[in-house]
Design an enzyme around this catalytic site. Sequence first.
Site, short mmCIF file in Angstrom:
data_model
loop_
_atom_site.label_atom_id
_atom_site.label_comp_id
_atom_site.label_asym_id
_atom_site.label_seq_id
_atom_site.Cartn_x
_atom_site.Cartn_y
_atom_site.Cartn_z
N GLU A 118 -4.51 -3.55 8.89
CA GLU A 118 -4.96 -2.16 8.94
C GLU A 118 -5.57 -1.80 7.60
O GLU A 118 -5.11 -2.27 6.55
CB GLU A 118 -3.75 -1.25 9.22
CG GLU A 118 -4.04 0.22 9.20
CD GLU A 118 -2.78 1.09 9.33
OE1 GLU A 118 -2.93 2.31 9.25
OE2 GLU A 118 -1.67 0.55 9.48
N PRO A 132 5.62 -11.65 -9.63
CA PRO A 132 6.29 -12.73 -8.88
C PRO A 132 5.74 -12.77 -7.46
O PRO A 132 5.53 -11.73 -6.83
CB PRO A 132 7.76 -12.31 -8.87
CG PRO A 132 7.88 -11.26 -9.92
CD PRO A 132 6.54 -10.62 -10.05
N GLU A 155 -11.39 -9.55 3.24
CA GLU A 155 -10.30 -8.72 3.75
C GLU A 155 -10.76 -7.42 4.38
O GLU A 155 -10.06 -6.88 5.23
CB GLU A 155 -9.31 -8.40 2.63
CG GLU A 155 -8.55 -9.62 2.17
CD GLU A 155 -7.50 -9.31 1.12
OE1 GLU A 155 -7.46 -8.16 0.62
OE2 GLU A 155 -6.72 -10.21 0.81
N GLY A 210 -7.78 -7.95 -2.46
CA GLY A 210 -7.90 -8.97 -3.49
C GLY A 210 -7.19 -10.23 -3.07
O GLY A 210 -6.72 -10.35 -1.94
N GLU A 262 -13.00 -11.92 -2.10
CA GLU A 262 -11.75 -11.52 -1.48
C GLU A 262 -11.86 -10.16 -0.79
O GLU A 262 -11.37 -9.98 0.32
CB GLU A 262 -10.61 -11.50 -2.50
CG GLU A 262 -10.08 -12.87 -2.85
CD GLU A 262 -9.23 -13.47 -1.73
OE1 GLU A 262 -8.79 -12.73 -0.83
OE2 GLU A 262 -8.98 -14.68 -1.79
#
Length: 169
Positions: free
Chosen positions: A134, A107, A90, A70, A86
């Site tokens: 990975e 955060p 990825e 994500g 996303e």
Amino acid sequence: MSALDGWRFCPICGEAIESAEDRAECGACGYVAYANAVPGAEAVCIDERGRVLLGRRANDPGKGLWDLPGGFLHEDELPLDGLLREVREETGLEIEPTDFLGFWLEPYDSRVVLCLAWTARVSGEGRAADDLVELRWFEPHDLPVPGELAFSHYPAVLSAAVDYRHEHA
């Protein structure tokens, strides 16, 4: 901590700014910046065998820790469109989002991310790309302990998705 904590000068006119609790204001030109959460989308990708896909982060924050696929949404992007983009960037995988799990505040560097999480069906092996080094499929009972996960809200997301239990952490 606020995204505006380090602001001292107006990004428009360069004059000194005044910081308030949730904003920075320039008395010279009137510019106001707000400390809003940044939206992101993430998926608990599950294959036909019920395994969960995690990726090892290439960069800080959380470099070397396990991450859900994500990332951040573009300014004009709908959450599910951003999620599909996303995950594809990825992992190289196409997903089918199934259930909305909820939202969490996380955060992240000097800001806060509003994380929107879904479960998603996926097939294929994929490949690590973008900011992952990975990819690995985990059986739900073999998922990493919280200290091996990149972000603090991941145990709650995994609990909502696959009944993640982390008493052994």
